[in-house]
Scaffold this motif. Structure first.
Motif, PDB file in Angstrom:
ATOM      1  N   TYR A   1       0.815  -1.210   0.000  1.00  0.00           N
ATOM      2  CA  TYR A   1       0.000   0.000   0.000  1.00  0.00           C
ATOM      3  C   TYR A   1       0.849   1.261   0.000  1.00  0.00           C
ATOM      4  CZ  TYR A   1       0.900   0.280   5.029  1.00  0.00           C
ATOM      5  OH  TYR A   1       1.500   0.361   6.257  1.00  0.00           O
ATOM      6  N   LEU A   2       2.135   1.156   0.357  1.00  0.00           N
ATOM      7  CA  LEU A   2       3.011   2.321   0.347  1.00  0.00           C
ATOM      8  C   LEU A   2       3.255   2.835  -1.069  1.00  0.00           C
ATOM      9  CD1 LEU A   2       5.714   1.379   3.000  1.00  0.00           C
ATOM     10  CD2 LEU A   2       3.847   3.013   3.224  1.00  0.00           C
ATOM     11  N   ARG A   3       2.998   1.989  -2.075  1.00  0.00           N
ATOM     12  CA  ARG A   3       3.191   2.410  -3.463  1.00  0.00           C
ATOM     13  C   ARG A   3       2.227   3.531  -3.844  1.00  0.00           C
ATOM     14  NH1 ARG A   3       3.356  -3.767  -5.732  1.00  0.00           N
ATOM     15  NH2 ARG A   3       5.506  -4.219  -5.137  1.00  0.00           N
ATOM     16  N   ASN A   4       1.069   3.574  -3.199  1.00  0.00           N
ATOM     17  CA  ASN A   4       0.059   4.579  -3.523  1.00  0.00           C
ATOM     18  C   ASN A   4       0.127   5.806  -2.635  1.00  0.00           C
ATOM     19  OD1 ASN A   4      -0.986   2.800  -5.455  1.00  0.00           O
ATOM     20  ND2 ASN A   4      -2.232   1.783  -3.914  1.00  0.00           N
ATOM     21  N   LEU A   5       1.026   5.817  -1.656  1.00  0.00           N
ATOM     22  CA  LEU A   5       1.124   6.938  -0.724  1.00  0.00           C
ATOM     23  C   LEU A   5       2.380   7.744  -0.999  1.00  0.00           C
ATOM     24  CD1 LEU A   5       0.163   5.119   2.595  1.00  0.00           C
ATOM     25  CD2 LEU A   5      -1.334   6.370   1.050  1.00  0.00           C
ATOM     26  N   SER A   6       2.359   9.016  -0.596  1.00  0.00           N
ATOM     27  CA  SER A   6       3.544   9.852  -0.746  1.00  0.00           C
ATOM     28  C   SER A   6       3.603  10.827   0.418  1.00  0.00           C
ATOM     29  CB  SER A   6       3.515  10.608  -2.067  1.00  0.00           C
ATOM     30  OG  SER A   6       2.404  11.477  -2.090  1.00  0.00           O
ATOM     31  N   GLY A   7       4.758  11.360   0.654  1.00  0.00           N
ATOM     32  CA  GLY A   7       4.934  12.363   1.694  1.00  0.00           C
ATOM     33  C   GLY A   7       4.739  11.805   3.092  1.00  0.00           C
ATOM     34  N   ASN A   8       4.068  12.604   3.947  1.00  0.00           N
ATOM     35  CA  ASN A   8       3.864  12.182   5.327  1.00  0.00           C
ATOM     36  C   ASN A   8       2.942  10.980   5.449  1.00  0.00           C
ATOM     37  OD1 ASN A   8       5.550  14.005   6.500  1.00  0.00           O
ATOM     38  ND2 ASN A   8       3.964  15.516   6.947  1.00  0.00           N
ATOM     39  N   ALA A   9       2.086  10.750   4.468  1.00  0.00           N
ATOM     40  CA  ALA A   9       1.184   9.601   4.514  1.00  0.00           C
ATOM     41  C   ALA A   9       1.952   8.287   4.428  1.00  0.00           C
ATOM     42  CB  ALA A   9       0.176   9.679   3.380  1.00  0.00           C
TER      43      ALA A   9
END
Length: 137
Positions: free
Chosen positions: A102-110
């Motif tokens: 799921y980290l593939r779809n998140l960026s920055g602080n998320a």
């Protein structure tokens, strides 16, 4: 490996590495990989978050993800590969899943992973048994 041939298990055991530290998905690790360019070998360091760990004995692998110039880069290594010179554990992460795709779809602080304090259970058990020697009167 319950369904494996004993001969294959013996061959895999001969290639097993003992210098790789224990790490889990969510941990930030630094992988020193051997790269050959133009007939010369050099060591390249790849630091990122472990998002996948397959524990298959001699066939185990792990995936490390980092953000390089705004682009997500993932590399997969075999644990017992001769191309992996060294693996360093930079920090431990507190996650609730075994696969962090799921980290593939998140960026920055998320995409931030909280730090885990303390060691893992088997590290605490091995270090605790050494220090709990009986005291003489």
């Amino acid at each position: 490996m319950s369904n494996s041939n004993p001969l294959i298990e013996a061959i895999e055991a001969s290639y097993k590495r003992s210098d790789v530290p224990e790490f889990r998905p969510g941990d930030t690790i630094r992988v020193h990989a051997k790269i050959s360019e133009g007939g010369k070998d050099r060591i390249q360091v790849f630091q990122g978050v472990c998002i996948h760990r397959k524990r298959g004995g001699g066939r185990g692998s792990f995936t490390v993800r980092k953000i390089s110039h705004g682009v997500g880069v993932e590399r997969v290594w075999a644990v017992n590969s001769p191309r992996v010179v060294k693996v360093e554990l930079v920090s431990r992460g507190k996650v609730r899943k075994a696969k962090l795709y799921y980290l593939r779809n998140l960026s920055g602080n998320a995409a931030r992973i909280r730090a885990r304090l303390g060691g893992y259970a088997n590290e605490l058990l091995t270090s605790g048994s050494e220090s709990s020697e009986p005291q003489g009167d």
